[in-house]
Each structure stands twice: as structure tokens, then as C-alpha cells.
Design a protein around this motif. Sequence first.
Motif, PDB file in Angstrom:
ATOM      1  N   ASP A  40       0.834  -1.197   0.000  1.00  0.00           N
ATOM      2  CA  ASP A  40       0.000   0.000   0.000  1.00  0.00           C
ATOM      3  C   ASP A  40       0.871   1.250   0.000  1.00  0.00           C
ATOM      4  OD1 ASP A  40      -2.582  -1.314   0.268  1.00  0.00           O
ATOM      5  OD2 ASP A  40      -1.940  -1.820   2.301  1.00  0.00           O
ATOM      6  N   PHE A  41       0.477   2.230  -0.806  1.00  0.00           N
ATOM      7  CA  PHE A  41       1.123   3.543  -0.809  1.00  0.00           C
ATOM      8  C   PHE A  41       0.576   4.326   0.373  1.00  0.00           C
ATOM      9  CE2 PHE A  41       0.849   8.044  -1.808  1.00  0.00           C
ATOM     10  CZ  PHE A  41       2.151   8.335  -2.181  1.00  0.00           C
ATOM     11  N   LEU A  42       1.454   4.853   1.213  1.00  0.00           N
ATOM     12  CA  LEU A  42       1.050   5.697   2.332  1.00  0.00           C
ATOM     13  C   LEU A  42       1.433   7.153   2.100  1.00  0.00           C
ATOM     14  CD1 LEU A  42       2.087   3.383   5.318  1.00  0.00           C
ATOM     15  CD2 LEU A  42      -0.122   3.516   4.141  1.00  0.00           C
ATOM     16  N   SER A  43       2.637   7.370   1.538  1.00  0.00           N
ATOM     17  CA  SER A  43       3.108   8.722   1.234  1.00  0.00           C
ATOM     18  C   SER A  43       4.290   8.609   0.275  1.00  0.00           C
ATOM     19  CB  SER A  43       3.536   9.451   2.517  1.00  0.00           C
ATOM     20  OG  SER A  43       4.765   8.933   2.994  1.00  0.00           O
ATOM     21  N   THR A  44       4.861   9.727  -0.116  1.00  0.00           N
ATOM     22  CA  THR A  44       6.010   9.702  -1.030  1.00  0.00           C
ATOM     23  C   THR A  44       7.243   9.101  -0.374  1.00  0.00           C
ATOM     24  OG1 THR A  44       6.605  11.962  -0.434  1.00  0.00           O
ATOM     25  CG2 THR A  44       5.190  11.665  -2.394  1.00  0.00           C
ATOM     26  N   THR A  45       7.189   8.888   0.957  1.00  0.00           N
ATOM     27  CA  THR A  45       8.324   8.286   1.659  1.00  0.00           C
ATOM     28  C   THR A  45       7.964   6.986   2.390  1.00  0.00           C
ATOM     29  OG1 THR A  45       7.910   9.604   3.649  1.00  0.00           O
ATOM     30  CG2 THR A  45       9.463  10.517   2.016  1.00  0.00           C
ATOM     31  N   GLN A  46       6.704   6.549   2.330  1.00  0.00           N
ATOM     32  CA  GLN A  46       6.283   5.363   3.090  1.00  0.00           C
ATOM     33  C   GLN A  46       5.389   4.432   2.272  1.00  0.00           C
ATOM     34  OE1 GLN A  46       6.959   4.516   6.507  1.00  0.00           O
ATOM     35  NE2 GLN A  46       8.530   6.071   6.194  1.00  0.00           N
ATOM     36  N   LEU A  47       5.712   3.133   2.350  1.00  0.00           N
ATOM     37  CA  LEU A  47       4.872   2.063   1.825  1.00  0.00           C
ATOM     38  C   LEU A  47       4.659   1.070   2.959  1.00  0.00           C
ATOM     39  CD1 LEU A  47       6.762   1.326  -1.532  1.00  0.00           C
ATOM     40  CD2 LEU A  47       4.735   2.771  -1.235  1.00  0.00           C
ATOM     41  N   ALA A  48       3.629   0.222   2.841  1.00  0.00           N
ATOM     42  CA  ALA A  48       3.382  -0.797   3.860  1.00  0.00           C
ATOM     43  C   ALA A  48       2.915  -2.077   3.183  1.00  0.00           C
ATOM     44  CB  ALA A  48       2.335  -0.314   4.860  1.00  0.00           C
ATOM     45  N   CYS A  49       3.205  -3.207   3.835  1.00  0.00           N
ATOM     46  CA  CYS A  49       2.710  -4.496   3.351  1.00  0.00           C
ATOM     47  C   CYS A  49       2.708  -5.479   4.512  1.00  0.00           C
ATOM     48  CB  CYS A  49       3.571  -5.034   2.209  1.00  0.00           C
ATOM     49  SG  CYS A  49       5.206  -5.630   2.711  1.00  0.00           S
TER      50      CYS A  49
END
Length: 190
Positions: free
Chosen positions: A143-152
Motif C-alpha cells: 500500500d502507498f502511504l506517502s512519497t516516503t512510506q509504503l506498507a505491506c
Amino acid sequence: MAIPTWKVFAFGGIEGPLDETNRQGTPCGDMSVLDAGLLRWSHPDAAGLDKPCSRADTVLAYDSKFSRLILFGGWANEWLADVFTLDVAHVVGPPYAIMNLHPYIGPITGNAPLQITGIDFINTADVVIRFSSKGGTIDVRGDFLSTTQLACLTPDFSSYAAGEVEVRVALNGDSFTTTSQVYTFFSCDK
């Protein structure tokens, strides 16, 4: 542009001694890449059937949309007007990078939340996180959270040995990052 550092490409040139019998030198057909961050030259192999002949005075242009170099013309005892393309995605990577993971360790059975920190991530629903070891590779959706963060959620890696894996990211159908981070799967009882 290459993440995390710039790359400088050079193709061809003139080599060999210049003397009375060889006033122009000999054209060469090598590709050289300077990593501007590491200050290190590399010489990637070009694959394919249609390779440019050795030459000097060639014009190179970078196509950032398709991560390729466009080579035009040059001199090889005559002026050339041909065009070649070279896929350099494996050298430059996409225009974003993975820089950190939290946590760095999790159970081999997976299903553990993972935060991925990076730079210049793009907002897309097409987020793929790749976990690779010598034994195998598993891709999971993220998942895209922000231009500096992803999650899975980490995958079940129990088909392979516990230990370190390399984590890379691909967004919006792009190639996987040339940068990676290490995640460690530990053995556990189910």
C-alpha cells in the motif's frame, strides 16, 4: 536520473596509439557507466542481436519514461546516421528508492506488518514488494502511504530457508528498485 545517485553513460570513443600509420585511432564499442555517488566505473554487457558497431562522436539521449538510452550516429571512418536503443532500467532503476525497513526481522510464517521507507514513491494502487533469497522469490501487494512510506504484510516464506532476504519495490508496473534492504525471516513453531 538514477536513485540514489546519478549515472553517467559513455559509448565508444577512440583508442590505441596515434602514429604516422594510424592518425585517427581505432573506434571502440564499449559502454561505460560512472556511478557519481560511488565514483566507480562499470562496463555492463549489452545483450541482443542488433548492436551498434564501434564508433566515436556518438550522441546519447536518455528516455526517462522507458528507462532507455537512445544512441544516434557517430564516426566510424564515415559519418553514421543509425539509431539504437538500450534498456538501462537494471542500471538506473526507477525514479524512486527503498532506504529502510521497520522492523528488520519477522516470522517465516509471514503476515507481519512491514513499513518501507524510501524517496520519491509515487501514489499508485499498483505497489509490489519483492522478497528474494537464493532459495526463491515471493512478491506481495503493498500500500502507498506517502512519497516516503509504503506498507505491506510479509509473505509466508516457510517454503524456503529462514534467514536474510533482499527487499525491493516496484510501483505502477515499473522495474524493481536497484536499491534494496535486508529483512530477516526467523524460524518459529506454527
